[in-house]
Design a protein around this motif. Structure first.
Motif, short mmCIF file in Angstrom:
data_model
loop_
_atom_site.label_atom_id
_atom_site.label_comp_id
_atom_site.label_asym_id
_atom_site.label_seq_id
_atom_site.Cartn_x
_atom_site.Cartn_y
_atom_site.Cartn_z
N UNK A 1 0.83 -1.21 0.00
CA UNK A 1 0.00 0.00 0.00
C UNK A 1 0.86 1.26 0.00
N UNK A 2 1.90 1.27 0.84
CA UNK A 2 2.78 2.44 0.90
C UNK A 2 3.50 2.62 -0.43
N UNK A 3 3.99 1.54 -1.02
CA UNK A 3 4.67 1.63 -2.32
C UNK A 3 3.71 2.12 -3.40
N UNK A 4 2.44 1.68 -3.34
CA UNK A 4 1.46 2.14 -4.32
C UNK A 4 1.21 3.63 -4.19
N UNK A 5 1.13 4.12 -2.94
CA UNK A 5 0.93 5.55 -2.70
C UNK A 5 2.09 6.36 -3.25
N UNK A 6 3.31 5.95 -2.91
CA UNK A 6 4.50 6.68 -3.35
C UNK A 6 4.61 6.67 -4.87
N UNK A 7 4.46 5.50 -5.49
CA UNK A 7 4.59 5.40 -6.93
C UNK A 7 3.51 6.20 -7.65
N UNK A 8 2.31 6.23 -7.10
CA UNK A 8 1.22 6.96 -7.75
C UNK A 8 1.48 8.46 -7.74
N UNK A 9 1.90 8.99 -6.59
CA UNK A 9 2.09 10.44 -6.50
C UNK A 9 3.37 10.91 -7.17
N UNK B 1 -3.24 3.99 5.37
CA UNK B 1 -2.84 2.62 5.06
C UNK B 1 -2.30 1.92 6.31
N UNK B 2 -1.57 2.66 7.14
CA UNK B 2 -1.04 2.08 8.36
C UNK B 2 -2.17 1.68 9.31
N UNK B 3 -3.20 2.49 9.38
CA UNK B 3 -4.33 2.16 10.25
C UNK B 3 -5.07 0.92 9.74
N UNK B 4 -5.06 0.69 8.43
CA UNK B 4 -5.73 -0.46 7.88
C UNK B 4 -4.94 -1.75 8.09
N UNK B 5 -3.62 -1.69 7.83
CA UNK B 5 -2.82 -2.90 7.80
C UNK B 5 -1.73 -2.97 8.86
N UNK B 6 -1.55 -1.90 9.64
CA UNK B 6 -0.50 -1.91 10.65
C UNK B 6 -0.84 -2.85 11.80
N UNK B 7 0.20 -3.37 12.43
CA UNK B 7 0.00 -4.24 13.57
C UNK B 7 -0.43 -3.40 14.78
N UNK B 8 -1.42 -3.92 15.51
CA UNK B 8 -1.91 -3.22 16.70
C UNK B 8 -1.54 -4.01 17.94
#
Length: 290
Positions: free
Chosen positions: A215-223, A281-288
């Motif tokens: 998700x993070x890579x998708x965000x960075x690559x998109x912008x 994205x971190x809130x969706x997939x980050x470890x809690x």
């Protein structure tokens, strides 16, 4: 001290190429700087102008960026997971060949852009797409695909999706392949009914770190994909601003108009966008921690 010695090279490089440039850009965002005269502090004027006076930004750049990010970012992310899941279902040898075929465009984007896509969408009769459409009688005259405001964004999205299967795709594939197969067997014994439930309840929860990385890579690559409009159309600004994204707008003001202060203000807004989406994205997939 020994631990600091190991970390020191990374800290030095990270500071030189990330922290210091961000601080300098943040300072320039509050100045008028034309690269010739010394920067002049003007406070929030660049941001006020961006919101109230920059019609191109509000009418073209923001809508284009959100449209591009939604389709290429979200769509490319879902497509990467879907392809990774499909590849995980086939034997190792064909999976390796297909993985290389899907991943390779992300490594050869510049060459492929000039050799394949520009020829495919060339605006004369020699362009592959125009030639095919004329031969079958669909059109009578060649279409200027890359100069047409009606088609440029669609082509940008198509090329970006083709080029979006990068390291995030590989991370998802690795995550799917490393899910414990016994979890699936136990789940079916407990009442799991189909593949969709398998993906939703077993696969995705078991590979959250890879999902977050993708998700993070998708965000960075998109912008950071804004330059694709310039590569395709050959101009900045793009025809009638039809392919103008935030990154393209930054390059326009910074390297063509030499208004580095204003370009820095736009880049600071872009940084805030990227950070906000990354946090989501971190809130969706980050470890809690329970």
């Amino acid at each position: 001290m020994s631990a600091l010695g190991f970390v020191a090279p990374f800290l030095i490089v990270f500071s030189l190429f990330i922290v210091i440039p961000v601080i300098v850009a943040a300072y320039f965002a509050f100045t008028y700087f034309n690269t010739i005269q010394p920067p002049t502090f003007i406070g929030l004027k660049n941001f006020v102008n961006l919101i109230t006076q920059d019609n191109v930004f509000m009418m073209h750049v923001l809508p284009n960026t959100f449209q591009f990010a939604l389709i290429v970012g979200v769509g490319g992310y879902v497509l990467a997971f879907f392809l990774a899941w499909l590849l995980a279902q086939i034997p190792k040898k064909p999976r390796t060949i297909l993985t290389l075929a899907i991943y390779s465009p992300s490594m050869t984007a510049g060459v492929a852009m000039s050799v394949v896509w520009l020829i495919l969408f060339s605006g004369d009769r020699a362009g592959y797409l125009n030639s095919i459409l004329i031969q079958i009688g669909f059109i009578n005259e060649p279409i200027q695909w890359l100069q047409s405001p009606a088609h440029l964004m669609t082509i940008m999205i198509l090329v970006s999706l083709w080029n979006s299967m990068g390291v995030g795709f590989l991370a998802m594939l690795a995550g799917i392949l490393n899910v414990d197969r016994e979890l699936y067997e136990a789940a079916y014994i407990d009442g799991l009914k189909n593949r969709f439930q398998e993906i939703w309840y077993i696969t995705i929860p078991s590979m959250k770190p890879q999902m977050l990385f993708g998700a993070v890579m998708a965000v960075v690559q998109t912008f950071q994909a804004g330059d694709i409009a310039v590569q395709l159309s050959g101009s900045n600004p793009t025809p009638q601003y039809s392919g103008q994204l935030i990154l393209t707008h930054i390059a326009d003001h910074g390297f063509i108009r030499f208004d580095m202060g204003y370009a820095s203000a736009i880049s600071l807004v872009l940084l805030i966008f990227v950070y906000a989406v990354s946090r989501f994205c971190w809130r969706l997939f980050g470890e809690r921690d329970d």
